[in-house]
Scaffold this active site. Structure first.
Site, PDB file in Angstrom:
ATOM      1  N   ARG A  92     -71.774  67.430  -4.709  1.00 31.56           N
ATOM      2  CA  ARG A  92     -71.042  67.795  -3.504  1.00 31.56           C
ATOM      3  C   ARG A  92     -71.405  66.797  -2.403  1.00 31.56           C
ATOM      4  NH1 ARG A  92     -71.405  72.029  -6.701  1.00 31.56           N
ATOM      5  NH2 ARG A  92     -69.965  73.786  -6.486  1.00 31.56           N
TER       6      ARG A  92
ATOM      7  N   HIS B  58     -65.086  75.558  -1.269  1.00 39.13           N
ATOM      8  CA  HIS B  58     -63.915  74.836  -1.748  1.00 39.13           C
ATOM      9  C   HIS B  58     -62.713  75.781  -1.836  1.00 39.13           C
ATOM     10  CE1 HIS B  58     -67.082  72.125  -3.280  1.00 39.13           C
ATOM     11  NE2 HIS B  58     -66.158  71.175  -3.274  1.00 39.13           N
TER      12      HIS B  58
ATOM     13  N   ASN C 283     -60.355  70.266   2.167  1.00 38.39           N
ATOM     14  CA  ASN C 283     -60.350  71.264   1.102  1.00 38.39           C
ATOM     15  C   ASN C 283     -61.488  72.270   1.261  1.00 38.39           C
ATOM     16  OD1 ASN C 283     -59.571  72.418  -1.487  1.00 38.39           O
ATOM     17  ND2 ASN C 283     -61.357  71.382  -2.369  1.00 38.39           N
TER      18      ASN C 283
ATOM     19  N   ASN D 190     -68.303  83.811  -0.977  1.00 33.02           N
ATOM     20  CA  ASN D 190     -68.193  82.593  -1.774  1.00 33.02           C
ATOM     21  C   ASN D 190     -68.925  82.702  -3.101  1.00 33.02           C
ATOM     22  OD1 ASN D 190     -67.508  79.786  -2.190  1.00 33.02           O
ATOM     23  ND2 ASN D 190     -69.621  79.291  -1.680  1.00 33.02           N
TER      24      ASN D 190
ATOM     25  N   GLU E 229     -62.468  82.977  -9.496  1.00 37.85           N
ATOM     26  CA  GLU E 229     -62.257  81.614  -9.993  1.00 37.85           C
ATOM     27  C   GLU E 229     -62.769  81.465 -11.428  1.00 37.85           C
ATOM     28  OE1 GLU E 229     -62.491  79.269  -5.702  1.00 37.85           O
ATOM     29  OE2 GLU E 229     -64.286  79.429  -6.959  1.00 37.85           O
TER      30      GLU E 229
END
Length: 257
Positions: A73, A105, A126, A135, A143
């Site tokens: 990252r 992200h 983004n 998150n 996700e």
């Protein structure tokens, strides 16, 4: 001759950008909010210069894009945006300590870890300040569920973006006016032999890490009403009514009963 070559290159670039956008978006890219649209090989986003974050991001996850090596990252300002339209890495200093947020992200890095262009996911266009519990809790679990579904051999289209319904916080070290989202939506779509299925979710920045993402399912109609977006603008007629007014079209595939 030079002018002809320049025109040809411009047309070629425009066509390539259109082709990439079509690949990232299902039934055309979202419309309804003003901003600068940027199309890259693995995502298309629409940046809002007032909030400093994307109005929406659209991407296409396939079995070929996932399950690459672990990626770093390395945060950077988006080179296609002016300094006045986006944040820089220093703006995020002290964010976790002061307001408990991660650099979240919108297009997840893990969904394109096998793409050669994965570094473009670390552009701050983004990224949003996303509460750590959200998150690292229900958001990442959803996700993960998307990638688990893709591992069965099915590709999916996703549109994600922010909501601004209440004040959450401000970045303590940012030197630009910005507006942190109060929550986020995610719309997941598949099309198999003309059969369209979709599921939509809305999660708040106040979510607990233990929350079940399945309980945050909503209709696409609700997402559109709360964001001002038309998520799939070329979808119409009875198909649009059915797909966008139904909750849980992909519930089982995403681990929800």
């Amino acid at each position: 001759m030079k002018r002809l070559v320049a025109v040809s290159l411009a047309v070629s670039f425009a066509f390539s950008a259109f082709s990439a956008a079509a690949e990232n978006c299902v039934f055309s890219c979202p419309i309804g909010l003003n901003g600068q649209t940027i199309t890259r090989s693995i995502y298309t986003l629409n940046n809002n210069p007032q909030t400093k974050f994307a109005n929406w991001v659209a991407y296409h996850v396939t079995p070929e894009t996932i399950d690459g090596p672990s990626r770093s990252r390395n945060w950077k300002a988006d080179p296609e945006l002016s300094e006045e339209s986006t944040l820089e890495p220093n703006d995020y200093k002290g964010a976790w300590r002061s307001i408990g947020t991660d650099r979240g992200h919108q297009v997840p890095l893990a969904s394109f870890s096998n793409s050669p262009d994965w570094r473009e996911l670390n552009y701050l266009s983004n990224i949003t300040p996303q509460d750590s519990d959200l998150n690292q809790g229900p958001w990442v679990k959803l996700e993960n569920a998307v990638r688990s579904f893709v591992r069965t051999g099915q590709d999916v289209y996703v549109v994600s973006g922010p909501l601004y319904e209440w004040f959450f916080a401000s970045l303590p070290d940012a030197d630009e006016i910005h507006n942190i989202p109060s929550g986020y939506f995610k719309v997941i779509v598949t099309e198999i032999n003309g059969l369209i299925e979709a599921s939509a979710f809305i999660m708040q920045q106040s979510a607990a890490r233990s929350d079940n993402y399945c309980t945050t399912q909503v209709t696409i109609d609700e997402v559109e009403a709360r964001t001002g977006l038309n998520i799939m603008p070329v979808l119409s007629g009875e198909t649009e009514v059915h797909v966008e007014s139904t909750i849980g079209g992909l519930a089982l595939q995403l681990g929800c009963s």
